[in-house]
Design an enzyme around this catalytic site. Structure first.
Site: not given
Length: 366
Positions: A99-100, A125, A194-196, A266, A302, A330
């Protein structure tokens, strides 16, 4: 022994006799010249493939209500797709800080550190070259694979030599992800996958009709740069209330400032649960009947509705991934935690071991 007792014993024996099968094959060469492997883990009717490049989950094949299997995560058909990856992080383990971090800057022990910025003036990330771009060392287990990466002191500006381990194991329809890490200097750390997901199957269209429950009474709203403001408001009466199963697309176009800032969801959700394993989210695809339950030891998750998928990434099935073609859950500590003392701490000190577990369990709705 009675007939019922015999049947119960046989059922228990059958349940405990099934073990995951693990195979591996060469999958090419990483940017540093190191060998990349692809691991396939199968247990019952769930099959997961993992690569030691970026510790990516490449595919998860799960059955629908009719028993038909499909890949339920977004991914590429070969290593070249992952090597060319620019911004989607499909299936990767992201770090050193997932993340940020605002402006890529944080202070630790009175010293200020600068991480390379790569997302609207912020570090995302782990900076410009995160753990997702590294070839991890690997060890095959009886029921999965263990991956290890040693991040040098000063890599991407982070202090301390960090040794990170990610263990993927399969037990029936549950994929277990166990993270652990140690350091030789005080540092910050936030590892996640970070799987979608698309429970209808990758390339099957958008995920807006899938119903999601998130076990969170509060969330962390963000500013225009998607950095948390520090506030922890209630989800009640907002489009962020997923305490009851709700279609992802039900309120995604609502006249809400937070949704407009992110182009959808998000946001980090503050999970109801302690440091032990607790339910983070449950998702159901009404069409296929597939379900996903996420349990974790992490304090946050997330929820990302794939807002920035723009067609530049072509998936394993040959279709470009566009907006809302997948969602992420996440499990994590909160974004920008080093700059928010009230958030759960992401500091790791010498002599400590960071441990975290997340479990993805797949099922079929009755």
């Amino acid at each position: 022994m009675t007939k019922i007792g015999t049947l119960a014993a046989l059922a228990l024996l059958a349940a405990t006799s099934v073990h995951a099968a693990v195979t591996s094959k060469d999958w090419g060469t990483g940017p540093d010249g190191k060998a990349v492997e692809l691991y396939t883990v199968t247990d019952g009717d769930l099959t997961v493939t993992i690569t030691n490049f970026g510790a990516h989950i490449v595919s998860i094949e799960a059955p629908d209500r009719a028993g038909k299997k499909a890949d339920v995560v977004l991914g590429y058909k070969d290593l070249d797709g992952y090597l060319a990856e620019k911004k989607a992080y499909l299936g990767a383990v992201v770090g050193r800080y997932g993340n940020r971090i605002a402006k890529g800057v944080f202070t630790l022990d009175g010293k200020t550190y600068q991480i390379p910025t790569n997302n609207n003036g912020n570090a995302l990330h782990g900076g410009t070259v995160g753990f997702d771009r590294k070839v991890w060392s690997s060890k095959t287990l009886a029921d999965g694979v263990e991956l290890t990466y040693v991040s040098a002191d000063g890599e991407m500006g982070f202090p301390g030599t960090l040794t990170a381990h990610v263990k993927y194991t399969l037990e029936g329809r549950s994929l277990h992800i166990e993270y652990s890490a140690t350091t030789d200097k005080d540092t910050v750390l936030n590892l996640t996958n970070h799987s979608y997901f698309n429970l209808g199957g990758e390339g099957s269209g958008d995920i807006l009709g899938e119903k999601i429950m998130i076990n969170a009474d509060r969330y962390t709203p963000v500013d225009a740069g998607l950095i948390p403001t520090g506030k922890l408001p209630s989800v009640k009466g907002t489009p962020f209330d997923f305490l009851k199963p709700t279609a992802i697309g039900a309120r995604i176009e609502a006249n809400d400032e937070q949704l407009k800032i992110a182009g959808g969801y998000d946001h980090n959700f503050v999970l109801n649960g302690g440091k032990e394993l607790h339910v983070a989210a449950k998702v159901e695809d009404p069409k296929s009947g597939r379900t996903l339950t996420v349990t974790t030891t992490e304090p946050g998750v997330q929820f990302y509705s794939g807002n920035f998928l723009d067609g530049s990434a072509t998936g394993v099935g040959g279709k470009p991934y566009v907006k809302h073609d997948g969602f992420c859950l996440e499990t994590q500590h909160f974004p920008d935690s080093p700059n928010h003392p009230a958030f759960p701490s992401t500091e790791l000190k010498p002599g400590q071991v960071m441990r975290s577990t997340t479990i993805f369990t797949f099922g079929v709705a009755k």
